[in-house]
Enzyme design. Structure first.
Site, PDB file in Angstrom:
ATOM      1  N   GLU A  17      43.099  50.859  39.224  1.00 33.96           N
ATOM      2  CA  GLU A  17      41.910  50.700  40.063  1.00 33.96           C
ATOM      3  C   GLU A  17      41.242  52.047  40.340  1.00 33.96           C
ATOM      4  O   GLU A  17      40.027  52.179  40.235  1.00 33.96           O
ATOM      5  CB  GLU A  17      42.271  50.012  41.381  1.00 33.96           C
ATOM      6  CG  GLU A  17      42.708  48.576  41.228  1.00 33.96           C
ATOM      7  CD  GLU A  17      41.607  47.637  40.768  1.00 33.96           C
ATOM      8  OE1 GLU A  17      40.416  47.934  40.989  1.00 33.96           O
ATOM      9  OE2 GLU A  17      41.930  46.600  40.181  1.00 33.96           O
TER      10      GLU A  17
ATOM     11  N   ASN B 105      37.626  53.184  38.858  1.00 31.76           N
ATOM     12  CA  ASN B 105      36.547  53.571  39.777  1.00 31.76           C
ATOM     13  C   ASN B 105      35.954  54.919  39.398  1.00 31.76           C
ATOM     14  O   ASN B 105      34.731  55.095  39.409  1.00 31.76           O
ATOM     15  CB  ASN B 105      37.054  53.633  41.216  1.00 31.76           C
ATOM     16  CG  ASN B 105      37.087  52.275  41.890  1.00 31.76           C
ATOM     17  OD1 ASN B 105      36.603  51.288  41.349  1.00 31.76           O
ATOM     18  ND2 ASN B 105      37.676  52.236  43.065  1.00 31.76           N
TER      19      ASN B 105
ATOM     20  N   ARG C  28      31.870  43.461  38.598  1.00 26.04           N
ATOM     21  CA  ARG C  28      32.949  44.140  39.318  1.00 26.04           C
ATOM     22  C   ARG C  28      33.286  43.314  40.556  1.00 26.04           C
ATOM     23  O   ARG C  28      32.393  42.787  41.210  1.00 26.04           O
ATOM     24  CB  ARG C  28      32.524  45.551  39.740  1.00 26.04           C
ATOM     25  CG  ARG C  28      32.017  46.434  38.608  1.00 26.04           C
ATOM     26  CD  ARG C  28      33.080  46.832  37.623  1.00 26.04           C
ATOM     27  NE  ARG C  28      34.119  47.601  38.307  1.00 26.04           N
ATOM     28  CZ  ARG C  28      35.365  47.684  37.892  1.00 26.04           C
ATOM     29  NH1 ARG C  28      35.748  47.045  36.837  1.00 26.04           N
ATOM     30  NH2 ARG C  28      36.243  48.398  38.548  1.00 26.04           N
TER      31      ARG C  28
END
Length: 147
Positions: A47, A51, A106
């Site tokens: 994650e 990002n 997303r």
């Protein structure tokens, strides 16, 4: 055992996300984590790296993502950062389901996932300077379960 640490830096390319997961998992494996602990760590790393690549650098492979990980006793500390565009409204970005890229489908759950899978989670960001995620997880070693 003392402190052990590693630093890894790589191009902001989506194909490097799996590499980052595996590298951190390999490093942490010396603590003999449970499969669940390992999966939690791998998911949190994924994650954070994703990002950085998608939001920090807008998928520009010229950007660099850096991971520092350390083991001190049974505690794993991981910091992941980029020198990308930063987050305009950090409080808003941390809200579940918020995404600045809805066109990319997303989920907006990245920070929530990291926070739930780790014992401690902190994110700092500065516009034009980048974003840093710091996470901590205590590993309940399987070795202790069998003794």
């Amino acid at each position: 055992m003392g402190r052990n640490e590693m630093t890894l830096s790589f191009s902001a390319r989506s194909e490097n996300e799996a590499f980052a997961r595996i590298a951190v998992a390999s490093f942490v494996s010396q603590l003999d984590p449970t499969l669940e602990e390992l999966n939690d760590l791998k998911t949190a790393v994924s994650e954070a790296v994703t990002n950085s690549i998608i939001h920090g650098y807008d998928s520009d492979p010229a950007g660099k993502v850096t991971i520092e990980a350390s083991i001190d006793g049974d505690v794993v500390s991981i910091a992941i950062w980029d020198n990308g565009k930063g987050i305009e409204d950090l409080e808003l970005a941390r809200q579940p389901l918020f995404t600045s890229k809805p066109e990319m489908e997303r989920s907006g759950m990245g920070f929530t996932i990291m926070e739930n899978f780790m014992d401690r989670f902190e994110v700092t960001s500065e516009l034009g300077q980048g974003t840093r995620v710091a996470m901590l997880k205590r590993i309940e070693s399987k070795k202790a379960l069998y003794n």
